[in-house]
Motif scaffolding. Sequence first.
Motif, mmCIF file in Angstrom:
data_model
loop_
_atom_site.group_PDB
_atom_site.id
_atom_site.type_symbol
_atom_site.label_atom_id
_atom_site.label_comp_id
_atom_site.label_asym_id
_atom_site.label_seq_id
_atom_site.Cartn_x
_atom_site.Cartn_y
_atom_site.Cartn_z
ATOM 1 N N TYR A 59 0.824 -1.213 0.000
ATOM 2 C CA TYR A 59 0.000 0.000 0.000
ATOM 3 C C TYR A 59 0.857 1.262 0.000
ATOM 4 C CZ TYR A 59 -4.703 -1.886 0.299
ATOM 5 O OH TYR A 59 -5.891 -2.494 -0.005
ATOM 6 N N LEU A 60 1.921 1.227 0.771
ATOM 7 C CA LEU A 60 2.795 2.404 0.839
ATOM 8 C C LEU A 60 3.345 2.739 -0.546
ATOM 9 C CD1 LEU A 60 3.615 4.019 3.386
ATOM 10 C CD2 LEU A 60 5.757 2.744 3.383
ATOM 11 N N ASP A 64 2.180 6.100 -2.532
ATOM 12 C CA ASP A 64 3.185 7.163 -2.675
ATOM 13 C C ASP A 64 3.482 7.445 -4.153
ATOM 14 O OD1 ASP A 64 4.726 8.950 -0.991
ATOM 15 O OD2 ASP A 64 6.514 8.034 -1.873
ATOM 16 N N ALA A 85 -0.490 2.202 6.333
ATOM 17 C CA ALA A 85 0.262 3.015 5.372
ATOM 18 C C ALA A 85 -0.144 4.483 5.439
ATOM 19 C CB ALA A 85 0.058 2.460 3.962
ATOM 20 N N TRP A 88 1.843 7.014 7.219
ATOM 21 C CA TRP A 88 3.124 7.414 6.640
ATOM 22 C C TRP A 88 2.934 8.319 5.426
ATOM 23 C CZ3 TRP A 88 7.923 4.970 8.299
ATOM 24 C CH2 TRP A 88 7.739 4.044 9.339
ATOM 25 N N LEU A 89 1.704 8.646 5.104
ATOM 26 C CA LEU A 89 1.413 9.360 3.861
ATOM 27 C C LEU A 89 0.624 10.628 4.148
ATOM 28 C CD1 LEU A 89 0.325 6.116 1.986
ATOM 29 C CD2 LEU A 89 2.361 7.456 1.405
ATOM 30 N N TRP B 114 10.632 9.036 4.861
ATOM 31 C CA TRP B 114 9.454 8.288 5.313
ATOM 32 C C TRP B 114 9.128 8.616 6.773
ATOM 33 C CZ3 TRP B 114 6.152 6.435 2.160
ATOM 34 C CH2 TRP B 114 6.531 5.833 0.959
#
Lengths: 229, 402
Positions: A59-60, A64, A85, A88-89, B114
């Motif tokens: 997913y990340l 992204d 995820a 982190w986004l 990140w």
Amino acid sequence: MNQTPSPIEWDAFAKAFEGIFERQYYTENGPLVRELEAQLRAHTQAPHVVAVMNEFVAYLMLMDSLPREGDLLVPEQAPAGLQQALHWLPQIQPVVYRQAHDIPGLLNPATCAVVGCSTDWTEEAASRAQTALRAAGGLPLILDCSQEPLRPLVHGNAHICSLHASAALSAMEGAYLAVSDTDWADRMRTMRSSSGAPRALPVKKTVNGRLSEAHAAVALLGLAHCTAP
Amino acid sequence: MSEISKQQPQDLALLGGPRLFDHPKPVSNLPKPDWQRFVGHLKPAFDAGLLGSGALVQKLEARLAEFHSVQHCVAFNSGFWALAAVMRTLRLSDRNEVVMPSLTYRRMADIAGWAGLQPRFCEVDPVRMTNTAEQVAPCVNAQTALIMGVHPIHGLADVNGLTALAQRDGIPLVFDSVESVYETHEGRRIGGFGDAEVFSLGASKLINGFEGGYVTTDNPRHAERLRAILRSPDQTPAAPGFNARLSDVHAVMALAGLEEIDAQIARNRLRYEAYRRGLAGLAGIRLLAFDESSRPGYKNIIAEVMAEWPLSRDRTVEVLNAEMVLARAYYPQPLHTRPMGYPYVPCQLPVTEDMARRYLLLPCGELVSERDIAQICEFLRFVRQHADALQRPLHAPEKETA
């Protein structure tokens, strides 16, 4: 909790690992990962399959590398990997929808993509949503197929499938992405590791997203079992 | 007796001659534990249905904690995600910069990105080949959330200097110790310094877990916070944890490798000694000697391509690669010169950029024999003898080394 995939016999399991030891090829787009991707391509009829470390990383990588940032339409019961995820986004904000047929009415200029769980999405619903997404500028439709691991990629731009021990097809750990667009697939491969990318395309950030030969071996054993006549 | 059959410039693979080796000679370690030892760990777990339970991971964590003489070890699915977890967890939350060298792991800046941190790259010490307190101190400011100390692939970080600096300024210090698994500092094995140390279990590293990584620390709060990250994905998916758990199958591989590590170090030392013999007296190639006082692992073989060597470092790599000698630049591109899709602090680092043109990582690890090394060294002598034939542009214009 017993998470050893029960259909796999020890002899087949040990033989797969013996092969890895003989080749001394342990990770980094190895022969078993390439074989797994080829078999999954055949099953899903997807132009590209990218095997990765786990669902969270899948997913990340996918999120992204979306063409645009903004609102992501997500189901009420969003997959765990997606929920993880999203932390982190920061460039992506989840907007919850209730049913697949609500999607056309929810699209607006801030929408960047739609994620659905495949079991809630018939091909008809996916087709209708994709038509609306095309009209909205070609926004991606992504289906989570962890409970339907070999669902053909007919409607939608990408399928994401967990290969965790709890998923329908288990590698004990892992995931794969089935992608229709060649550039998007190559960006995934560029992000994932230094090997396996046919061409390096610009990406915002890379990850270590490699699936090991060990988990690819388990996935292949599981695949043989679940597709055996 | 010559170790190689090449006699004239046309015998160079780059000029159309046969390759020195039929199979690649890599710089990856690729240790293979004894099969029976591996099965001895795997089969009981398979039979008991324990693969996936985390039992083997816990066993590995306990063994690694003992190996590094630390209180806590937390295993991850890779060194990359171990670093990401540590950066997110141990940083000062009200600040946004991480100080790190630019001459390091190619994904280190991405990991900071990140983790929501801006990399502030610092210079490196030209002897240690990594950041010391002298280079880090000028970069520390009111936004510094974390200091990354990096053990270079050859030798050790400035453990005492960085520790003193971090303590003075109250900033968390994390060591990237991926290449210093076996080494000791002042008699104590690497693993218990700074707030935490991060290691890799990648196949190219000293302990091969297929993939994997781990964090060591003597701080129980740090360990608990890291474990909480790994626990939360299943228990409360909306919590800010993420799935970065090491799998039991990978843990089995690492356990078997860890049990054989001393034998591997002995083989690594033989390879290093073979390079010492083979490169002795070869003008222009300086083999970096291991510091015997730190109990080195002898894994990575680094050579400096000096001014008197007739080719640039990059051309030397090209010539070697054509022969299936997969030597690599150390490092080909400093991080501060690479494109980054996230905020960072722009800088100029002339020492780093100079060093990034001079060093060479030579083949090592379990797929490289002492005879291979003798042939590689003999080949380098041959290259020096026939360098004139390689001065003409072949694939890219020749660049000056220094």
